[in-house]
Write an enzyme that holds these catalytic residues in place. Sequence first.
Site, short mmCIF file in Angstrom:
data_model
loop_
_atom_site.label_atom_id
_atom_site.label_comp_id
_atom_site.label_asym_id
_atom_site.label_seq_id
_atom_site.Cartn_x
_atom_site.Cartn_y
_atom_site.Cartn_z
N ASP A 78 0.83 -1.21 0.00
CA ASP A 78 0.00 0.00 0.00
C ASP A 78 0.86 1.26 0.00
O ASP A 78 1.96 1.27 0.56
CB ASP A 78 -0.92 -0.03 1.23
N HIS A 91 2.66 3.54 -9.11
CA HIS A 91 2.51 2.10 -9.35
C HIS A 91 3.73 1.55 -10.09
O HIS A 91 4.18 0.43 -9.82
CB HIS A 91 1.23 1.82 -10.15
N LEU A 111 11.10 -20.44 -5.82
CA LEU A 111 10.12 -19.57 -5.14
C LEU A 111 8.84 -19.54 -5.97
O LEU A 111 8.89 -19.43 -7.20
CB LEU A 111 10.68 -18.14 -5.04
#
Length: 239
Positions: free
Chosen positions: A18, A35, A130
């Site tokens: 956030d 962003h 991962l």
Amino acid sequence: MANSSKINTPKHVGIIMDGNGRWAIKNSLKISEGHKKGVSIVKDIVEESVKQDLSSLTIYAFSTENWKRPKAEVTAIKKLVIDAINDQVPELKEQRVRLKFFGHTYDFGRKVIDKIDYAEQETHIKKSKLDLNVALGYGGKQDIVDITKKIASSVSAKQIKIEDINEKVIHNASSVPVEDIDLLIRTGGDKRISNFLLYQIAYAEIMFVDKYWPDFNRKDFLKCIDNFKKINRRFGKRK
Ligand code: FPP
């Protein structure tokens, strides 16, 4: 799921990234620039997650509620997802990172869906280093609705009995390809879960970081992991 022999090492980290918008405003930039910077931080944190030997990293890229944002911002995020996949897939493959997207991704349109399919196919590997799971068009409440409909229709088709419904059945009915979260990090200063993995965060350790996501760095990430290692996780038991 936390492994008891390595109880103090997080294997699965979730992140609510956030603060992109507020970071952009603070730096007199367009929201989309926030962003964009956010995506570059994801790249660093993925690399660090590989280094730290996490098995999964699950990030919240777009919530069901984010559809209420201005159209231009949503369009910019769609483009960022496509660009990020184009830029990152070769490096992710090199690091043996397997990408998975979950949520109502079909709401994002053909271009994004095709790119997601490409990314998942390209990075598919049986034994990954991962798993990078990206929540896109995802809401924890929506997931519970989807699970309920799925199990209810199995019950009405007599494929399963009500008394046989258990946590495993619920997990299997979920389209979310993730196990329980060990450590959940939220940046941006707010102390809430919003609509992230509601079912999978039972017993997660939660850390709120007072920094906007684009200012979050590897050191901050390592600090969260270090703090996690100091926690005595009891899972309701007495020990
Ligand atoms: C939260 O900041 C961030 C988002 C809603 C979008 C994040 C999306 C990305 C970083 C793209 C990720 C894509 C991939 C493929 C990794 P906010 O805009 O809610 O910040 P604010 O609370 O300051 O407004």
